[in-house]
Design an enzyme around this catalytic site. Structure first.
Site, PDB file in Angstrom:
ATOM      1  N   SER A  95    -117.449  97.432  29.815  1.00 47.70           N
ATOM      2  CA  SER A  95    -116.589  96.684  28.915  1.00 47.70           C
ATOM      3  C   SER A  95    -116.307  95.264  29.390  1.00 47.70           C
ATOM      4  O   SER A  95    -115.752  94.465  28.658  1.00 47.70           O
ATOM      5  CB  SER A  95    -115.271  97.425  28.725  1.00 47.70           C
ATOM      6  OG  SER A  95    -114.434  97.200  29.813  1.00 47.70           O
TER       7      SER A  95
ATOM      8  N   LYS B 298    -108.854  94.660  31.578  1.00 48.09           N
ATOM      9  CA  LYS B 298    -109.014  93.705  30.478  1.00 48.09           C
ATOM     10  C   LYS B 298    -108.427  92.340  30.857  1.00 48.09           C
ATOM     11  O   LYS B 298    -107.580  92.242  31.747  1.00 48.09           O
ATOM     12  CB  LYS B 298    -108.275  94.211  29.224  1.00 48.09           C
ATOM     13  CG  LYS B 298    -108.817  95.506  28.630  1.00 48.09           C
ATOM     14  CD  LYS B 298    -110.049  95.250  27.772  1.00 48.09           C
ATOM     15  CE  LYS B 298    -110.420  96.514  26.999  1.00 48.09           C
ATOM     16  NZ  LYS B 298    -110.645  97.671  27.883  1.00 48.09           N
TER      17      LYS B 298
END
Lengths: 200, 200
Positions: B120, B158
């Site tokens: 990711s 993230k």
DNA sequence: CACCGTTGTTCTCCTTTCGTTCTCTCCGGT
DNA sequence: ACCGGAGAGAACGAAAGGAGAACAACGGTG
């Protein structure tokens, strides 16, 4: 007192480094035997003893397995030799700093550190400003990321593919095309064994 | 002074670290016996005594409990707390080993190491298998890469953007969209201060 | 108080594992 | 042939690991 490692000794040593880099606990002789596809502890022991005498492995003592030498090859620091960018020679840095590098990122042979300039390897996760640990070698296996010197002038960081009759250097950037050279024009200076990035 | 742990001693020590990380009360010898699949307290006690002499465990008092000694981390090393699947699921189990980390990758506060699973963050140069150094913090500045806990369930890696009224978590993968949450639902656990990758 | 169960501690006895050394064999190269 | 690297296997001593008993110090219950 450095008799140079034999082929099998090198294999054993490389395997031990892999294990250590993967956080596996120190293996015993028997575990190592199974991993190395050997049936005799005695044979393996000969190789280990050679590594101990070479100062690469700590002398074993009962029951605690085979560990890499922490003292001998781990001053903890490697020389920082400068910057590398696609298309230009390595910028040697004037003042020879040293950078702290964990042992599990180092290769077997002497290593040094370069800082990456440019975006030519972004698709491989190597960004501008990253520092790479380079193991001094004059050859490489296909697929490894190498510091390659083309025509004795331009040092670049590329993934290498050696084929009969030509050597291909693959940048990892969609905007750049692979470069093909006659094998004689490309000299491998080292192979990347580790990468470090600081956010801040 | 530092006899280095034997195999079983390391297992016992690892188990104690796991327990402590999960807020379990200090176990007694018999509880530890059952957990370690032992039938004899006496045998276990030998290992504990070895750990005490190594300075890793506090001497037991007659009351109850085997406690870890404070500040037993090796210098230059950080605890390896497990895996963070940057895709979706929860942060993974505790694997109480230690990783050598250079000082210049560490933050000011206590740090730990996670290994990245998934793709990711590929566009930020964080690949599957990379290890990140995380500084324990409960807040972050915009643009920093954080370990964020959403709804107390899902830990993800993230880039964070905090705006009035909402918090946006940006994955770095063209195939994934940014996620928006109410600020209360997102808890920052730490901030990435460094990254290490081993090639081979 | 005597009784009981628990917990830490120490002690033997035993088995398994591990490091070490040895000999013997096989193969490839100069 | 000679030599050195490599593997197999046996054998030995020492340490690790474990089982179990025995014991002292507690803490509760009757």
């Amino acid at each position: 007192m450095k008799p140079a490692l034999t082929r099998r000794q090198q294999e054993v040593y490389d395997f031990l480094r892999e294990q250590a880099a993967d956080l596996h606990p120190s293996p015993s002789l028997e575990e190592l035997c199974r991993a190395m596809d050997l049936n005799s502890r005695g044979s393996l022991h000969k190789h280990i003893r050679a590594l101990v005498e070479a100062g690469l492995v700590e002398p074993m003592s009962r029951g605690r397995g085979i560990r890499l030498a922490a003292g001998a090859d781990a001053p903890g620091h490697l020389p920082f030799l400068g910057y590398i960018a696609a298309g230009r020679p390595i910028e040697a840095v004037v003042d020879p700093r040293e950078v702290e590098i964990p042992a599990w990122l180092r290769g077997a042979r002497p290593c040094y550190v370069l800082e990456v300039r440019g975006e030519s390897m972004v698709d491989e996760g190597i960004l501008d400003g990253d520092r790479v640990v380079v193991e001094s070698r004059d050859h490489a296996r296909n697929g490894e990321i190498v510091v390659a010197l083309v025509d004795d002038r331009e040092a670049t960081l590329k993934r290498i593919e050696q084929r009969p009759g030509k050597t291909v250097l693959h940048p990892a950037n969609a905007a750049m095309a692979p470069l093909e050279f006659a094998p004689e024009r490309v000299a491998v200076q080292g192979v990347v064994t580790g990468l470090l990035r600081s956010y801040r």
